[in-house]
Design a protein around this motif. Structure first.
Motif, PDB file in Angstrom:
ATOM      1  N   THR A   1       0.797  -1.229   0.000  1.00  8.35           N
ATOM      2  CA  THR A   1       0.000   0.000   0.000  1.00  8.35           C
ATOM      3  C   THR A   1       0.830   1.280   0.000  1.00  8.35           C
ATOM      4  OG1 THR A   1      -0.178   0.152   2.406  1.00  8.35           O
ATOM      5  CG2 THR A   1      -1.845  -1.176   1.273  1.00  8.35           C
ATOM      6  N   ASP A   2       2.122   1.184   0.178  1.00 15.48           N
ATOM      7  CA  ASP A   2       2.958   2.389   0.266  1.00 15.48           C
ATOM      8  C   ASP A   2       2.769   3.295  -0.945  1.00 15.48           C
ATOM      9  OD1 ASP A   2       3.944   1.348   2.606  1.00 15.48           O
ATOM     10  OD2 ASP A   2       6.052   1.565   2.052  1.00 15.48           O
ATOM     11  N   LYS A   3       2.515   4.575  -0.657  1.00 18.62           N
ATOM     12  CA  LYS A   3       2.407   5.624  -1.676  1.00 18.62           C
ATOM     13  C   LYS A   3       1.422   5.271  -2.779  1.00 18.62           C
ATOM     14  CE  LYS A   3       6.991   7.256  -0.611  1.00 18.62           C
ATOM     15  NZ  LYS A   3       8.383   7.295  -0.960  1.00 18.62           N
ATOM     16  N   ARG A   4       0.371   4.529  -2.431  1.00 14.97           N
ATOM     17  CA  ARG A   4      -0.651   4.154  -3.409  1.00 14.97           C
ATOM     18  C   ARG A   4      -1.992   4.700  -2.948  1.00 14.97           C
ATOM     19  NH1 ARG A   4      -0.650  -1.900  -4.746  1.00 14.97           N
ATOM     20  NH2 ARG A   4      -1.681  -1.135  -6.593  1.00 14.97           N
ATOM     21  N   HIS A   5      -2.777   5.152  -3.894  1.00 16.81           N
ATOM     22  CA  HIS A   5      -4.097   5.679  -3.580  1.00 16.81           C
ATOM     23  C   HIS A   5      -5.003   4.523  -3.132  1.00 16.81           C
ATOM     24  CE1 HIS A   5      -7.989   7.610  -4.024  1.00 16.81           C
ATOM     25  NE2 HIS A   5      -7.339   8.767  -3.991  1.00 16.81           N
ATOM     26  N   PRO A   6      -5.812   4.739  -2.098  1.00 17.95           N
ATOM     27  CA  PRO A   6      -6.693   3.673  -1.615  1.00 17.95           C
ATOM     28  C   PRO A   6      -7.585   3.064  -2.702  1.00 17.95           C
ATOM     29  CG  PRO A   6      -6.652   5.469  -0.039  1.00 17.95           C
ATOM     30  CD  PRO A   6      -5.885   5.942  -1.251  1.00 17.95           C
ATOM     31  N   LYS A   7      -8.080   3.866  -3.641  1.00 13.97           N
ATOM     32  CA  LYS A   7      -8.937   3.328  -4.708  1.00 13.97           C
ATOM     33  C   LYS A   7      -8.159   2.367  -5.606  1.00 13.97           C
ATOM     34  CE  LYS A   7     -12.464   6.868  -4.986  1.00 13.97           C
ATOM     35  NZ  LYS A   7     -13.184   7.813  -5.826  1.00 13.97           N
ATOM     36  N   THR A   8      -6.890   2.672  -5.842  1.00 11.10           N
ATOM     37  CA  THR A   8      -6.043   1.786  -6.637  1.00 11.10           C
ATOM     38  C   THR A   8      -5.833   0.461  -5.918  1.00 11.10           C
ATOM     39  OG1 THR A   8      -4.896   3.714  -7.532  1.00 11.10           O
ATOM     40  CG2 THR A   8      -3.779   1.588  -7.764  1.00 11.10           C
ATOM     41  N   VAL A   9      -5.601   0.537  -4.607  1.00  4.52           N
ATOM     42  CA  VAL A   9      -5.413  -0.669  -3.806  1.00  4.52           C
ATOM     43  C   VAL A   9      -6.696  -1.505  -3.803  1.00  4.52           C
ATOM     44  CG1 VAL A   9      -4.923  -1.566  -1.496  1.00  4.52           C
ATOM     45  CG2 VAL A   9      -3.607   0.370  -2.378  1.00  4.52           C
ATOM     46  N   ALA A  10      -7.836  -0.858  -3.604  1.00  5.13           N
ATOM     47  CA  ALA A  10      -9.117  -1.572  -3.593  1.00  5.13           C
ATOM     48  C   ALA A  10      -9.362  -2.265  -4.937  1.00  5.13           C
ATOM     49  CB  ALA A  10     -10.259  -0.619  -3.250  1.00  5.13           C
ATOM     50  N   SER A  11      -9.074  -1.570  -6.025  1.00  2.00           N
ATOM     51  CA  SER A  11      -9.256  -2.166  -7.360  1.00  2.00           C
ATOM     52  C   SER A  11      -8.363  -3.381  -7.549  1.00  2.00           C
ATOM     53  CB  SER A  11      -8.954  -1.134  -8.449  1.00  2.00           C
ATOM     54  OG  SER A  11      -9.899  -0.108  -8.418  1.00  2.00           O
ATOM     55  N   GLU A  12      -7.132  -3.297  -7.065  1.00  2.00           N
ATOM     56  CA  GLU A  12      -6.215  -4.431  -7.192  1.00  2.00           C
ATOM     57  C   GLU A  12      -6.703  -5.626  -6.362  1.00  2.00           C
ATOM     58  OE1 GLU A  12      -1.609  -5.745  -6.423  1.00  2.00           O
ATOM     59  OE2 GLU A  12      -2.006  -3.624  -6.797  1.00  2.00           O
ATOM     60  N   ILE A  13      -7.253  -5.366  -5.182  1.00  2.00           N
ATOM     61  CA  ILE A  13      -7.787  -6.451  -4.349  1.00  2.00           C
ATOM     62  C   ILE A  13      -8.920  -7.157  -5.086  1.00  2.00           C
ATOM     63  CG2 ILE A  13      -9.054  -7.002  -2.229  1.00  2.00           C
ATOM     64  CD1 ILE A  13      -7.432  -4.639  -0.928  1.00  2.00           C
ATOM     65  N   ILE A  14      -9.829  -6.378  -5.658  1.00  2.00           N
ATOM     66  CA  ILE A  14     -10.964  -6.960  -6.387  1.00  2.00           C
ATOM     67  C   ILE A  14     -10.464  -7.779  -7.571  1.00  2.00           C
ATOM     68  CG2 ILE A  14     -12.969  -6.398  -7.825  1.00  2.00           C
ATOM     69  CD1 ILE A  14     -13.412  -3.993  -5.840  1.00  2.00           C
ATOM     70  N   LYS A  15      -9.493  -7.258  -8.280  1.00  2.00           N
ATOM     71  CA  LYS A  15      -8.915  -7.980  -9.421  1.00  2.00           C
ATOM     72  C   LYS A  15      -8.330  -9.320  -8.977  1.00  2.00           C
ATOM     73  CE  LYS A  15      -5.287  -7.390 -12.886  1.00  2.00           C
ATOM     74  NZ  LYS A  15      -4.201  -6.508 -13.327  1.00  2.00           N
ATOM     75  N   GLN A  16      -7.581  -9.310  -7.871  1.00  2.00           N
ATOM     76  CA  GLN A  16      -6.987 -10.555  -7.382  1.00  2.00           C
ATOM     77  C   GLN A  16      -8.049 -11.515  -6.854  1.00  2.00           C
ATOM     78  OE1 GLN A  16      -3.391 -10.678  -5.146  1.00  2.00           O
ATOM     79  NE2 GLN A  16      -2.629  -8.760  -6.005  1.00  2.00           N
ATOM     80  N   MET A  17      -9.093 -10.976  -6.220  1.00  2.00           N
ATOM     81  CA  MET A  17     -10.183 -11.841  -5.740  1.00  2.00           C
ATOM     82  C   MET A  17     -10.874 -12.524  -6.908  1.00  2.00           C
ATOM     83  SD  MET A  17     -11.815  -9.566  -2.651  1.00  2.00           S
ATOM     84  CE  MET A  17     -13.120 -10.741  -2.299  1.00  2.00           C
ATOM     85  N   LYS A  18     -11.145 -11.771  -7.958  1.00  2.00           N
ATOM     86  CA  LYS A  18     -11.789 -12.340  -9.148  1.00  2.00           C
ATOM     87  C   LYS A  18     -10.914 -13.408  -9.788  1.00  2.00           C
ATOM     88  CE  LYS A  18     -14.724  -8.462 -10.433  1.00  2.00           C
ATOM     89  NZ  LYS A  18     -14.963  -7.389 -11.422  1.00  2.00           N
TER      90      LYS A  18
END
Length: 166
Positions: free
Chosen positions: A141-158
């Protein structure tokens, strides 16, 4: 601490149209007191007992996004409960980033010390292996926007298993 669990958890819940729950807020609601007060009166062990009970109750709910405190992984019962009831995401962040994000926050009992950096380094040394053990998904999560992190989590979950209806 300071990894963005609550912020990212809320974003995930909105995006996935699931209820968001925060174990620390639930502990405070049930106790009728804030976490620093619980630490002062009951010590860390008393707080961890409350935390374990709340996580057990909340993890049994379906269709939720649950944010836990960073120390929840200390107890094997919590790790087992979380792993057995959903996808566990480790929001990995550096001590430097944690210091930046928590510098002015007085609601973190473990950091009310002369040397918060040392506390965070010690906590990371103990907790990092437990986070790795418990996690299904690991996101930096370092220096990353929360929305970008959330999108990556959803992508990995899918990628791991298609989400409901998709």
């Amino acid at each position: 601490m300071g990894a963005g669990k609550s912020t990212i958890g809320r974003l995930l819940s909105q995006e996935l149209k699931l209820e968001f729950l925060d174990s620390d807020r639930e502990i405070e609601n049930r106790a009728g007191a804030d976490i620093p007060w619980i630490f002062d009166v009951e010590g860390e062990e008393g707080f961890r007992d409350r935390e374990e009970s709340v996580i057990k109750d909340l993890a049994e709910k379906k269709s939720i996004v649950l944010s836990t405190g960073g120390g929840a992984v200390i107890r094997s019962a919590n790790r087992a409960c979380l792993q057995g009831n959903g996808t566990v995401v480790y929001l990995e962040t550096s001590v430097e980033q944690q210091l930046d994000r928590t510098a002015r926050d007085k609601n973190r009992p473990l950091l009310q010390t002369e040397n918060p950096r040392q506390v965070l380094e010690d906590l990371m040394a103990k907790r990092h292996p437990l986070y790795l053990e418990a996690a299904d998904i690991i996101i930096k999560t370092d220096k990353r926007h929360p929305k970008t992190v959330a999108s990556e989590i959803i992508k990995q979950m899918k990628a791991k298993s298609p989400l409901h209806g998709e």
